[in-house]
Design an enzyme around this catalytic site. Structure first.
Site, PDB file in Angstrom:
ATOM      1  N   GLN A 138      50.310  28.150  48.587  1.00 49.39           N
ATOM      2  CA  GLN A 138      49.620  27.371  49.620  1.00 49.39           C
ATOM      3  C   GLN A 138      49.399  25.895  49.335  1.00 49.39           C
ATOM      4  OE1 GLN A 138      45.409  27.450  52.173  1.00 49.39           O
ATOM      5  NE2 GLN A 138      45.942  29.186  50.902  1.00 49.39           N
TER       6      GLN A 138
ATOM      7  N   ARG B 170      64.093  30.902  44.733  1.00 48.46           N
ATOM      8  CA  ARG B 170      64.874  31.800  43.885  1.00 48.46           C
ATOM      9  C   ARG B 170      65.774  32.683  44.745  1.00 48.46           C
ATOM     10  NH1 ARG B 170      61.151  35.342  40.383  1.00 48.46           N
ATOM     11  NH2 ARG B 170      59.805  35.189  42.217  1.00 48.46           N
TER      12      ARG B 170
ATOM     13  N   ASP C 103      69.568  29.378  41.340  1.00 50.36           N
ATOM     14  CA  ASP C 103      69.134  29.942  40.062  1.00 50.36           C
ATOM     15  C   ASP C 103      69.063  28.781  39.077  1.00 50.36           C
ATOM     16  OD1 ASP C 103      68.735  31.158  37.655  1.00 50.36           O
ATOM     17  OD2 ASP C 103      70.368  32.609  37.839  1.00 50.36           O
TER      18      ASP C 103
ATOM     19  N   GLU D 101      42.531  29.653  44.968  1.00 49.96           N
ATOM     20  CA  GLU D 101      41.608  29.077  45.949  1.00 49.96           C
ATOM     21  C   GLU D 101      40.136  29.247  45.566  1.00 49.96           C
ATOM     22  OE1 GLU D 101      39.735  27.328  48.863  1.00 49.96           O
ATOM     23  OE2 GLU D 101      41.909  27.301  48.876  1.00 49.96           O
TER      24      GLU D 101
ATOM     25  N   ASP E 270      43.059  25.079  48.050  1.00 43.92           N
ATOM     26  CA  ASP E 270      44.514  25.009  48.197  1.00 43.92           C
ATOM     27  C   ASP E 270      44.933  23.945  49.204  1.00 43.92           C
ATOM     28  OD1 ASP E 270      45.685  26.808  46.384  1.00 43.92           O
ATOM     29  OD2 ASP E 270      45.068  28.510  47.580  1.00 43.92           O
TER      30      ASP E 270
ATOM     31  N   GLY F 268      23.550  15.958  56.488  1.00 39.47           N
ATOM     32  CA  GLY F 268      23.441  14.541  56.791  1.00 39.47           C
ATOM     33  C   GLY F 268      22.030  14.035  56.963  1.00 39.47           C
ATOM     34  N   GLY F 269      21.042  14.864  56.637  1.00 38.46           N
ATOM     35  CA  GLY F 269      19.662  14.408  56.754  1.00 38.46           C
ATOM     36  C   GLY F 269      19.004  14.764  58.070  1.00 38.46           C
TER      37      GLY F 269
END
Length: 486
Positions: A77, A98, A133, A199, A228, A307-308
């Protein structure tokens, strides 16, 4: 917000045909507005050594990263998030896999028998796939030629894996001094740099989990893939910056993004609060109003706003049967009077126990419980529609079903439906970054090795005989290699 199923499906569908050359790509939409042809602007640009402003219509002057070629050694990911975003912006991304196996996520969480999983398709759109390969001599020859032809190599292997493949920094730069080598790792240099990270490990090590959840409960990880995908987004920015610098220096460089660092960057407000604790309690946290002492570290704050401004998730009509019938409600000070009128508490506007933010802090539980009595009589969309008239900040808890069916997200290209030759149509997330002169290039993910011949012929300029020899050697196909050995 409307939630009609597939309302804008036809508009959002994109061409899923693989294309062989970046230069052949065409924007999905034509925009008729013309770019500026101001002679003075053009003359000034030319005198500064910049290209003249394009005279082509906006959106038809090519994509932002046209001409950039990415050698993609990523999997799962974090890395694929990065390279897919670059592909959406026009880069030619060649994914190396692969033979016979490919990216492990092709078969993980598979929902359609014999087809690539959504795990893979939603992270590898708009790319080309070539199978090699890397341990085979002919395979190494192909890889070396790819290094010479590409601008950026991106990998998220375990530490040291790229070196063990023979693709050391020294080897790469001997072949191509302009190559940028970009890596995702779990940790940066230090005691944990050799550890494997996934993750949830990143969320824990980056400080997010310790500050997520309710203070009476255990740490929690979030469903957002900030470890990720979040690190992949950081890496994409680093790559674009390195490409820009290369215009001045003529040389490539290493770009490293550690997942721990990426998570911490996204959790920076909690590091802010850690420092504030030295000077006293965090007054915007609900535990302050409840008289609960703070410890030595930033606490878990439930659904408090970071954020308060006090905020909380409240029930809406239908919550008994719908797990997402909730809304996030912020009691922002400038609209407090409007909130009082809406919920039938006009006397709170002048009551000394409720009239000011400091007075409200110890009473937040009671305040939100009272507001919830009002929100529970309306759907989350009705609450949102009503509150928006008075600039009261609220946010409906949208389920993934509602997001998937939202027509406006299809129209903007945030959610895109593409067709796949083996699994059929599927939804994917489009480019979250919208560029006015560079339409997103969102196409389906490639089949395993689908573009091998195309890349060998058109990118690496191997002759037909050379391609035949490479294939016969078994460097590109696991099945052929086994047959040859037999």
């Amino acid at each position: 917000m409307a939630t009609k199923k597939m309302a804008a499906k036809k508009k959002a569908k994109t061409n899923s045909r693989p294309r062989s050359k970046a230069a052949a790509r065409k924007p999905a939409k034509k925009v008729v507005k013309l770019a500026s042809k101001n002679p003075a602007t053009a003359k000034a640009a030319a005198s500064n050594g910049f290209p003249r402003p394009s005279g082509k219509p906006w959106g038809e002057a090519g994509r932002a990263l046209d001409g950039v070629r990415i050698l993609d050694f990523t999997h799962v990911q974090s890395g694929p998030t990065c390279t897919q975003l670059l592909a959406y912006m026009g880069a030619d991304v060649i994914k190396v896999e692969r033979p016979g196996v490919g990216d492990i996520t092709r078969g993980q969480l598979r929902d359609v028998k014999g087809a690539d999983s959504l795990y893979f398709t939603m992270l590898n759109g708009s790319k080309r796939s070539i199978t090699i390969d890397s341990k085979h001599p002919k395979g190494r020859e192909v890889l070396d030629r790819l290094v010479k032809q590409c601008d950026v190599l991106v990998e998220n292997f375990a530490p040291g894996a790229l070196d063990r493949m023979g693709l050391t920094w020294e080897h790469i730069h001997k072949l191509n001094p302009r190559m940028i080598v970009a890596s995702v790792k779990g940790f940066g240099p230090g005691p944990y740099e050799d550890c494997k990270v996934y993750e949830n490990v990143a969320q824990c090590a980056g400080g997010a989990a310790s500050t997520t959840g309710f203070r009476e409960g255990p740490p929690l990880v979030t469903g957002a893939q900030i470890g990720d995908s979040g690190t992949g987004l950081h890496l994409a920015l680093g790559i674009v910056a390195a490409l820009y610098q290369r215009n001045r220096t003529g040389r490539g460089q290493k770009v490293l993004c550690a997942m721990q660092d990426g998570v911490l960057n996204l959790a920076r407000v909690k590091l802010r609060d850690q420092q504030r604790l030295k000077h006293g309690p965090l007054t915007e946290y609900s535990q302050y109003g409840e008289g609960v002492p703070f410890g030595q570290a930033t606490p878990r704050a439930g659904n408090d706003s970071g954020g308060g401004q006090p905020g909380w998730i409240l029930k809406c009509k239908g919550w008994e049967s719908d797990p997402d019938a909730y809304i996030y409600f912020i009691t922002q000070a400038p609209v407090w009077a409007a909130i009082c009128d809406l919920i039938g508490k006009p006397e709170w506007k002048t009551d000394p126990d409720f009239a000011t933010p400091p007075a409200r802090l110890p009473r937040l539980k009671h305040i939100f419980a009272t507001i919830e009595q009002w929100t529970a009589t309306k759907t989350k969309f009705e609450v949102m529609e009503t509150c928006n008239k008075y600039d009261i900040p609220v946010g409906p808890i949208l389920s993934m079903r509602e997001i998937a069916d939202e027509p406006s997200l299809r129209t903007t290209g945030t959610v895109v439906e593409v067709d796949h030759p083996t699994r059929g149509p599927y939804l994917t997330v489009g480019n979250p970054i919208k560029l006015s002169d560079s339409p997103a290039d969102v196409r389906r993910s490639p089949l395993l090795g689908e573009h091998t011949d195309e890349v060998l012929r058109d990118v690496l300029r191997f002759s037909e005989k050379e391609i035949a020899d490479i294939k016969a050697s078994g460097a590109l196909s696991a099945a052929e290699k086994k047959a040859e050995a037999a």
